[in-house]
Design a protein around this motif. Structure first.
Motif, PDB file in Angstrom:
ATOM      1  N   ALA A   1      58.375   9.215  34.036  1.00 35.99           N
ATOM      2  CA  ALA A   1      57.646   9.893  35.094  1.00 35.99           C
ATOM      3  C   ALA A   1      56.166   9.529  35.048  1.00 35.99           C
ATOM      4  N   ALA A   2      55.641   9.518  33.780  1.00 37.29           N
ATOM      5  CA  ALA A   2      54.241   9.164  33.635  1.00 37.29           C
ATOM      6  C   ALA A   2      54.001   7.726  34.096  1.00 37.29           C
ATOM      7  N   ALA A   3      54.942   6.873  33.702  1.00 33.96           N
ATOM      8  CA  ALA A   3      54.805   5.473  34.128  1.00 33.96           C
ATOM      9  C   ALA A   3      54.857   5.352  35.641  1.00 33.96           C
ATOM     10  N   GLY A   4      55.786   6.159  36.223  1.00 33.62           N
ATOM     11  CA  GLY A   4      55.854   6.116  37.683  1.00 33.62           C
ATOM     12  C   GLY A   4      54.563   6.599  38.320  1.00 33.62           C
ATOM     13  N   GLU A   5      54.016   7.673  37.728  1.00 36.20           N
ATOM     14  CA  GLU A   5      52.767   8.185  38.277  1.00 36.20           C
ATOM     15  C   GLU A   5      51.636   7.176  38.108  1.00 36.20           C
ATOM     16  N   VAL A   6      51.645   6.569  36.877  1.00 34.74           N
ATOM     17  CA  VAL A   6      50.615   5.536  36.652  1.00 34.74           C
ATOM     18  C   VAL A   6      50.779   4.396  37.640  1.00 34.74           C
ATOM     19  N   GLY A   7      52.024   3.993  37.863  1.00 36.19           N
ATOM     20  CA  GLY A   7      52.276   2.907  38.815  1.00 36.19           C
ATOM     21  C   GLY A   7      51.853   3.302  40.211  1.00 36.19           C
ATOM     22  N   MET A  67      48.165   3.378  40.257  1.00 35.18           N
ATOM     23  CA  MET A  67      47.679   1.987  40.296  1.00 35.18           C
ATOM     24  C   MET A  67      47.895   1.385  41.673  1.00 35.18           C
ATOM     25  N   SER A  68      49.064   1.684  42.235  1.00 32.70           N
ATOM     26  CA  SER A  68      49.360   1.164  43.568  1.00 32.70           C
ATOM     27  C   SER A  68      48.370   1.694  44.593  1.00 32.70           C
ATOM     28  N   HIS A  69      48.124   3.052  44.500  1.00 33.59           N
ATOM     29  CA  HIS A  69      47.148   3.634  45.427  1.00 33.59           C
ATOM     30  C   HIS A  69      45.759   3.030  45.229  1.00 33.59           C
ATOM     31  N   GLN A  70      45.438   2.850  43.945  1.00 34.69           N
ATOM     32  CA  GLN A  70      44.125   2.295  43.647  1.00 34.69           C
ATOM     33  C   GLN A  70      44.014   0.862  44.172  1.00 34.69           C
ATOM     34  N   LEU A  71      45.068   0.103  43.954  1.00 37.68           N
ATOM     35  CA  LEU A  71      45.077  -1.285  44.454  1.00 37.68           C
ATOM     36  C   LEU A  71      45.002  -1.302  45.982  1.00 37.68           C
ATOM     37  N   GLU A  72      45.747  -0.390  46.576  1.00 37.25           N
ATOM     38  CA  GLU A  72      45.681  -0.316  48.023  1.00 37.25           C
ATOM     39  C   GLU A  72      44.271   0.036  48.495  1.00 37.25           C
ATOM     40  N   ALA A  73      43.668   1.003  47.777  1.00 37.32           N
ATOM     41  CA  ALA A  73      42.315   1.402  48.136  1.00 37.32           C
ATOM     42  C   ALA A  73      41.360   0.231  47.964  1.00 37.32           C
ATOM     43  N   MET A  74      41.558  -0.464  46.835  1.00 42.73           N
ATOM     44  CA  MET A  74      40.707  -1.626  46.597  1.00 42.73           C
ATOM     45  C   MET A  74      40.921  -2.690  47.684  1.00 42.73           C
ATOM     46  N   GLY A  75      42.209  -2.884  48.047  1.00 47.39           N
ATOM     47  CA  GLY A  75      42.506  -3.855  49.095  1.00 47.39           C
ATOM     48  C   GLY A  75      41.889  -3.463  50.423  1.00 47.39           C
ATOM     49  N   GLU A  76      42.006  -2.143  50.690  1.00 49.34           N
ATOM     50  CA  GLU A  76      41.404  -1.673  51.940  1.00 49.34           C
ATOM     51  C   GLU A  76      39.887  -1.846  51.919  1.00 49.34           C
ATOM     52  N   ALA A  77      39.312  -1.532  50.727  1.00 52.36           N
ATOM     53  CA  ALA A  77      37.863  -1.702  50.602  1.00 52.36           C
ATOM     54  C   ALA A  77      37.475  -3.163  50.782  1.00 52.36           C
ATOM     55  N   VAL A  78      38.259  -4.021  50.117  1.00 55.40           N
ATOM     56  CA  VAL A  78      37.982  -5.465  50.255  1.00 55.40           C
ATOM     57  C   VAL A  78      38.138  -5.904  51.698  1.00 55.40           C
TER      58      VAL A  78
END
Length: 204
Positions: A21-27, A30-41
């Protein structure tokens, strides 16, 4: 023992589930963060692209303005050149026309001067010929007058001599008729010669 093993298994399963569950949450995080970073980029790229497009459009407008200004200046320069060319052409035409008029005027004046000089030369020649003829006539007349004057002087001298001879012969009283007869024909001859002398002078 079996209970403890089951309890450990369940704990491990729970831990594994928690880890999953923790791994899923981390993933997910991370996915949200990557998406946010992608959106920011993507947003940054879009902003940069937008700015680049804006700069490009501004540069285009500036270039167009410069091109329009250059075209306007070129048209103005061409118009001024045409105007100056027309003015120069008109000036050249005026100069050529004035030169032709000056040539014609000079030719007319020269012809007039030549004609006037010819007329004056002819008039001078006629006047000289007339003066020459008058001088010849005057010389002939003077010669005739001189001859007439000489003849008249000669006749006057002859008359004076006759008068002197008459006066000299008058007081003398000769004793003989022959002497008086001889003196009379001499007096008559003297008078005849005195009369003949003016006639010969006039004939001369």
């Amino acid at each position: 023992m079996a209970t403890r093993k089951a309890a450990k298994k369940s704990e491990l399963a729970q831990a594994s589930a928690n880890l999953s569950a923790a791994a899923g949450e981390v993933g997910t995080a991370m996915s949200h963060q990557l998406e946010a970073m992608g959106e920011a980029v993507n947003a940054g790229i879009a902003e940069a692209k937008k700015k680049a497009v804006a700069r490009r459009d501004q540069a285009k407008r500036q270039i167009n303005n410069l091109v329009k200004l250059a075209e306007s200046q070129l048209k103005k320069a061409q118009a001024e050149f045409k105007k100056a060319s027309k003015a120069a052409h008109k000036t050249i035409q005026k100069a050529e026309k004035k030169l032709e008029e000056t040539k014609r005027s000079t030719s007319k004046k020269l012809a007039s001067l030549e004609a006037s000089a010819e007329r004056k030369a002819k008039a001078l020649k006629k006047a000289m010929e007339k003066e020459s003829g008058a001088a010849k006539k005057s010389a002939g007349s003077a010669k005739k007058n001189a001859a007439g004057t000489a003849s008249r002087k000669k006749a006057a001298t002859t008359v004076k001599k006759a008068d002197v001879a008459k006066k000299a012969a008058a007081p003398k009283k000769t004793s003989t008729v022959k002497a008086s007869a001889k003196a009379a024909p001499k007096k008559k001859a003297t008078r005849k010669s005195a009369k003949a002398s003016p006639a010969s002078a006039a004939a001369a």
